[in-house]
Design a protein around this motif. Sequence first.
Motif, PDB file in Angstrom:
ATOM      1  N   PRO A 140      15.065 -61.882   7.789  1.00  0.00           N
ATOM      2  CA  PRO A 140      13.954 -62.482   8.523  1.00  0.00           C
ATOM      3  C   PRO A 140      12.623 -61.779   8.258  1.00  0.00           C
ATOM      4  CG  PRO A 140      15.000 -60.866   9.914  1.00  0.00           C
ATOM      5  CD  PRO A 140      15.673 -60.778   8.558  1.00  0.00           C
ATOM      6  N   ASN A 141      12.641 -60.734   7.418  1.00  0.00           N
ATOM      7  CA  ASN A 141      11.458 -59.866   7.358  1.00  0.00           C
ATOM      8  C   ASN A 141      10.215 -60.522   6.774  1.00  0.00           C
ATOM      9  OD1 ASN A 141      13.339 -59.681   5.230  1.00  0.00           O
ATOM     10  ND2 ASN A 141      12.149 -58.061   4.290  1.00  0.00           N
ATOM     11  N   GLY A 142      10.400 -61.589   5.950  1.00  0.00           N
ATOM     12  CA  GLY A 142       9.220 -62.229   5.366  1.00  0.00           C
ATOM     13  C   GLY A 142       8.782 -63.468   6.130  1.00  0.00           C
TER      14      GLY A 142
ATOM     15  N   TYR B 167      24.995 -59.953  15.373  1.00  0.00           N
ATOM     16  CA  TYR B 167      25.879 -59.048  14.631  1.00  0.00           C
ATOM     17  C   TYR B 167      25.527 -57.581  14.857  1.00  0.00           C
ATOM     18  CZ  TYR B 167      27.360 -63.328  12.498  1.00  0.00           C
ATOM     19  OH  TYR B 167      27.872 -64.590  12.325  1.00  0.00           O
ATOM     20  N   LEU B 168      24.458 -57.343  15.610  1.00  0.00           N
ATOM     21  CA  LEU B 168      23.944 -55.977  15.699  1.00  0.00           C
ATOM     22  C   LEU B 168      23.837 -55.470  17.135  1.00  0.00           C
ATOM     23  CD1 LEU B 168      21.343 -56.594  12.882  1.00  0.00           C
ATOM     24  CD2 LEU B 168      23.321 -55.086  12.727  1.00  0.00           C
ATOM     25  N   THR B 169      24.575 -56.126  18.036  1.00  0.00           N
ATOM     26  CA  THR B 169      24.583 -55.701  19.445  1.00  0.00           C
ATOM     27  C   THR B 169      25.570 -54.537  19.615  1.00  0.00           C
ATOM     28  OG1 THR B 169      26.393 -57.195  19.892  1.00  0.00           O
ATOM     29  CG2 THR B 169      24.175 -58.072  20.271  1.00  0.00           C
TER      30      THR B 169
ATOM     31  N   ASN C 226      19.026 -58.130   2.632  1.00  0.00           N
ATOM     32  CA  ASN C 226      18.255 -57.354   3.595  1.00  0.00           C
ATOM     33  C   ASN C 226      19.128 -56.334   4.330  1.00  0.00           C
ATOM     34  OD1 ASN C 226      16.342 -56.656   5.555  1.00  0.00           O
ATOM     35  ND2 ASN C 226      15.457 -58.695   5.411  1.00  0.00           N
ATOM     36  N   TRP C 227      20.335 -56.754   4.694  1.00  0.00           N
ATOM     37  CA  TRP C 227      21.231 -55.861   5.429  1.00  0.00           C
ATOM     38  C   TRP C 227      21.736 -54.720   4.566  1.00  0.00           C
ATOM     39  CZ3 TRP C 227      25.132 -59.398   8.565  1.00  0.00           C
ATOM     40  CH2 TRP C 227      24.430 -60.045   9.585  1.00  0.00           C
ATOM     41  N   THR C 228      21.957 -55.008   3.289  1.00  0.00           N
ATOM     42  CA  THR C 228      22.583 -53.980   2.459  1.00  0.00           C
ATOM     43  C   THR C 228      21.616 -53.384   1.449  1.00  0.00           C
ATOM     44  OG1 THR C 228      23.372 -55.771   1.078  1.00  0.00           O
ATOM     45  CG2 THR C 228      24.944 -54.821   2.584  1.00  0.00           C
TER      46      THR C 228
ATOM     47  N   SER D  62      18.367 -46.458   2.218  1.00  0.00           N
ATOM     48  CA  SER D  62      17.748 -45.753   3.358  1.00  0.00           C
ATOM     49  C   SER D  62      18.741 -44.801   4.011  1.00  0.00           C
ATOM     50  CB  SER D  62      17.277 -46.720   4.438  1.00  0.00           C
ATOM     51  OG  SER D  62      16.543 -47.739   3.873  1.00  0.00           O
ATOM     52  N   ILE D  63      19.965 -45.278   4.217  1.00  0.00           N
ATOM     53  CA  ILE D  63      20.955 -44.417   4.877  1.00  0.00           C
ATOM     54  C   ILE D  63      21.224 -43.189   4.003  1.00  0.00           C
ATOM     55  CG2 ILE D  63      23.392 -44.243   5.617  1.00  0.00           C
ATOM     56  CD1 ILE D  63      22.083 -45.947   7.610  1.00  0.00           C
ATOM     57  N   ALA D  64      21.357 -43.407   2.687  1.00  0.00           N
ATOM     58  CA  ALA D  64      21.623 -42.279   1.783  1.00  0.00           C
ATOM     59  C   ALA D  64      20.472 -41.270   1.855  1.00  0.00           C
ATOM     60  CB  ALA D  64      21.805 -42.777   0.357  1.00  0.00           C
TER      61      ALA D  64
ATOM     62  N   PRO E 292      12.107 -41.101   5.381  1.00  0.00           N
ATOM     63  CA  PRO E 292      12.259 -41.579   3.999  1.00  0.00           C
ATOM     64  C   PRO E 292      12.073 -43.087   3.833  1.00  0.00           C
ATOM     65  CG  PRO E 292      14.426 -41.138   4.949  1.00  0.00           C
ATOM     66  CD  PRO E 292      13.409 -40.830   6.023  1.00  0.00           C
ATOM     67  N   PHE E 293      12.006 -43.822   4.944  1.00  0.00           N
ATOM     68  CA  PHE E 293      11.754 -45.274   4.894  1.00  0.00           C
ATOM     69  C   PHE E 293      10.237 -45.428   4.994  1.00  0.00           C
ATOM     70  CE2 PHE E 293      11.468 -49.579   6.342  1.00  0.00           C
ATOM     71  CZ  PHE E 293      12.620 -50.225   5.930  1.00  0.00           C
ATOM     72  N   VAL E 294       9.565 -45.451   3.845  1.00  0.00           N
ATOM     73  CA  VAL E 294       8.129 -45.154   3.825  1.00  0.00           C
ATOM     74  C   VAL E 294       7.223 -46.226   4.425  1.00  0.00           C
ATOM     75  CG1 VAL E 294       6.187 -44.574   2.331  1.00  0.00           C
ATOM     76  CG2 VAL E 294       8.436 -43.613   1.865  1.00  0.00           C
TER      77      VAL E 294
HETATM   78  C1  HEM Z   1      18.079 -45.319   8.783  1.00  0.00           C
HETATM   79  C2  HEM Z   1      18.091 -46.534   8.308  1.00  0.00           C
HETATM   80  C3  HEM Z   1      17.043 -47.574   8.602  1.00  0.00           C
HETATM   81  C4  HEM Z   1      15.688 -47.443   8.783  1.00  0.00           C
HETATM   82  C5  HEM Z   1      14.857 -46.149   8.774  1.00  0.00           C
HETATM   83  C6  HEM Z   1      15.151 -48.768   9.017  1.00  0.00           C
HETATM   84  C7  HEM Z   1      13.819 -49.042   9.277  1.00  0.00           C
HETATM   85  C8  HEM Z   1      13.301 -50.307   9.457  1.00  0.00           C
HETATM   86  C9  HEM Z   1      11.918 -50.607   9.757  1.00  0.00           C
HETATM   87  C10 HEM Z   1      10.803 -49.567   9.894  1.00  0.00           C
HETATM   88  C11 HEM Z   1      11.793 -51.959   9.888  1.00  0.00           C
HETATM   89  C12 HEM Z   1      10.514 -52.733  10.276  1.00  0.00           C
HETATM   90  C13 HEM Z   1       9.996 -53.570   9.137  1.00  0.00           C
HETATM   91  C14 HEM Z   1       8.653 -54.224   9.383  1.00  0.00           C
HETATM   92  O1  HEM Z   1       8.017 -54.043  10.438  1.00  0.00           O
HETATM   93  O2  HEM Z   1       8.208 -54.971   8.496  1.00  0.00           O
HETATM   94  C15 HEM Z   1      13.098 -52.522   9.644  1.00  0.00           C
HETATM   95  C16 HEM Z   1      13.392 -53.868   9.630  1.00  0.00           C
HETATM   96  C17 HEM Z   1      14.642 -54.376   9.374  1.00  0.00           C
HETATM   97  N1  HEM Z   1      15.825 -53.666   9.236  1.00  0.00           N
HETATM   98 FE1  HEM Z   1      16.025 -51.677   9.220  1.00  0.00          FE
HETATM   99  N2  HEM Z   1      16.179 -49.669   8.974  1.00  0.00           N
HETATM  100  C18 HEM Z   1      17.347 -48.980   8.741  1.00  0.00           C
HETATM  101  C19 HEM Z   1      18.620 -49.490   8.670  1.00  0.00           C
HETATM  102  C20 HEM Z   1      18.937 -50.811   8.785  1.00  0.00           C
HETATM  103  C21 HEM Z   1      20.284 -51.344   8.749  1.00  0.00           C
HETATM  104  C22 HEM Z   1      21.573 -50.519   8.635  1.00  0.00           C
HETATM  105  C23 HEM Z   1      20.172 -52.681   8.819  1.00  0.00           C
HETATM  106  C24 HEM Z   1      21.357 -53.603   8.802  1.00  0.00           C
HETATM  107  C25 HEM Z   1      21.508 -54.640   9.424  1.00  0.00           C
HETATM  108  C26 HEM Z   1      18.749 -53.015   8.911  1.00  0.00           C
HETATM  109  C27 HEM Z   1      18.199 -54.296   8.968  1.00  0.00           C
HETATM  110  C28 HEM Z   1      16.856 -54.579   9.071  1.00  0.00           C
HETATM  111  C29 HEM Z   1      16.312 -55.936   9.082  1.00  0.00           C
HETATM  112  C30 HEM Z   1      17.095 -57.232   8.938  1.00  0.00           C
HETATM  113  C31 HEM Z   1      14.919 -55.819   9.261  1.00  0.00           C
HETATM  114  C32 HEM Z   1      13.889 -56.942   9.317  1.00  0.00           C
HETATM  115  C33 HEM Z   1      13.685 -57.338  10.750  1.00  0.00           C
HETATM  116  C34 HEM Z   1      12.672 -58.440  10.966  1.00  0.00           C
HETATM  117  O3  HEM Z   1      11.852 -58.715  10.079  1.00  0.00           O
HETATM  118  O4  HEM Z   1      12.694 -59.044  12.057  1.00  0.00           O
HETATM  119  N3  HEM Z   1      18.032 -51.853   8.915  1.00  0.00           N
HETATM  120  N4  HEM Z   1      13.999 -51.501   9.402  1.00  0.00           N
END
Ligand code: HEM
Length: 380
Positions: free
Chosen positions: A66-68, A84-86, A216-218, A224-226, A267-269
Motif C-alpha cells: 500500500p506504500n505508493g 495479517y499483522l495483528t 513489500n512484505w519481504t 531491514s531485519i538483517a 538502518p531503514f534510512v
Molecule cells: C525493523 C524492520 C522494519 C522497519 C525499520 C520498518 C520501517 C518502516 C517505515 C519507516 C515505514 C513508513 C514508510 C512511509 O512512511 O512511507 C514502513 C512502512 C511499511 N512497512 Fe515496515 N519496517 C520494518 C519491517 C517491516 C515488516 C517485517 C513488514 C512486513 C509486513 C513491513 C511492512 C511494511 C509495509 C507494508 C509498509 C507500508 C505501509 C503503508 O504504506 O501504509 N515492515 N516500514
Amino acid sequence: MTDHMPDDLSAAGKDMREFTDELRAKFSVVKNISDEWVFLKHADVVAAALDHDRFSSKVSRYLQIPNGLDGLEHSEYRKVIERYLTPEALVPFTESFERIALQLVSELPVGSVFDAVTDVGAIFAVRAQCEWLGWPATLEPLLLDWMKDNHAATRSGDAAWTADVAAKFDDIVRSVIQPRRGAVNSETVDVTSRLCREKVKGRLLSEAELVSILRNWTGGDLGSIALCVGVIIAYLAKHPELAMQLKTAADDEVDAAIDEILRIDNPFVSNRRITTCPVQIGDKTIPAGARVKLNWTSANRDEAVFKKDAFDPAGHREANLVYGIGKHVCPGRLLATIELRVAVKTLLNSINTIELATDQPLVREIAPLGGYHRVPVIIT
Ligand code: HEM
C-alpha cells in the motif's frame, strides 16, 4: 555551499548517518544531485509524514501496495494487510521463530569470528519470513542470493541493475503464488494462500497486486531485519552491561531497548513523497511536484529532540521514528519487533559473552544504505 547538497546519492562511499549528522547541523533540508529534497529535521519529517494531502506517496510508476497509494485507495488495501499483522495473527508465530533462532545460534562457531549481518541477520530474516508466509525452506538459498544482489545493486545506485534485481524477486514471488492462486477454493491456511483469497472492490486480488504486497512484505524487509540485527548485535557487543541486563529482562524492556538502539543508528534510512502544492520548509520554498525524501535516520538523531547518542529508551520512546508515523506508519512493526526480540533473546541466552573481533574491523554500510555492512563478532 550550492543548492545542490550532497546526500544519500551523491554521498557514495560515505556513512549516511555520519554524513546527515554533519548536514543537519547546517541545514533543515538539502537538495541532492537527483533533484530530491531531503528532510533532515525531526519536526519537518514528522510534519510531512502526517500531511498526507500536501505530501503524496504516489512516487513510483510501479504498483506499490500500500506504500505508493494515497487516500481511500490506500486505506482499502491497508485494511486487508493489517489483518495479517495483528497480535492475534502474529503472536502464535513466536514459538516457531524461537525454534528457528535456536537452530541458527546452535550453528554459530564458538570462539571464532562470524559476521552478525550475513551469518545471523540475513539467515534469520529469511527463515522467519518463510515460516510466517508459509514459503518452502527450499527458497532459502534463492532468497539469500537475492538479498546479496539487491544489497549490491542498491549500494551501486545503478537504476537498471536495481530494476533487474526487483524483477528477479517478482519471479520468486510468482513461483509461490501461482499454484496457490490456482487453488483459491482450497482450505490451505498459510498466510500466502489466505492472501490469495483476499478480495478488494468485490474481486480477488490480481496477480500484480499480490506480487506488489508480498514484495513489500519481504523484499525490503528481509534486508531491514538483517541490517537491524547487525546494528543491535554491534551495540550489545560494545555495551556488555546492557547485554547482560537484557538476558533476564521482560519482553517489553527488551523491545524498548531494541527500539532505542535502532533510533540511535536507524538502518531503514528514508521514504519518499511528492509535493502536491508549494511547501515552505524554513527559508526554502519547495515547488509542487517536487520529490522529497523523509530521512528517518537523521530525524531520529535530531539534537532538538533527542540526546543524540544517549541510550534513553523511556525518554526517547515518544519521538522515536524507526517505524515511521502517519497513515503509512509501518504495519509490520509488531512482526519486526517479535522477530528482533526473539533473535536477540535467543542469542544472549545461548552464550556467555559476545565481543567485537579484535582482528577484523566493523564495516559501516554506505549510502544509500544505513547500519553496518559487516559486524565481525566472537561468542564464548
Ligand atoms: C525493523 C524492520 C522494519 C522497519 C525499520 C520498518 C520501517 C518502516 C517505515 C519507516 C515505514 C513508513 C514508510 C512511509 O512512511 O512511507 C514502513 C512502512 C511499511 N512497512 Fe515496515 N519496517 C520494518 C519491517 C517491516 C515488516 C517485517 C513488514 C512486513 C509486513 C513491513 C511492512 C511494511 C509495509 C507494508 C509498509 C507500508 C505501509 C503503508 O504504506 O501504509 N515492515 N516500514
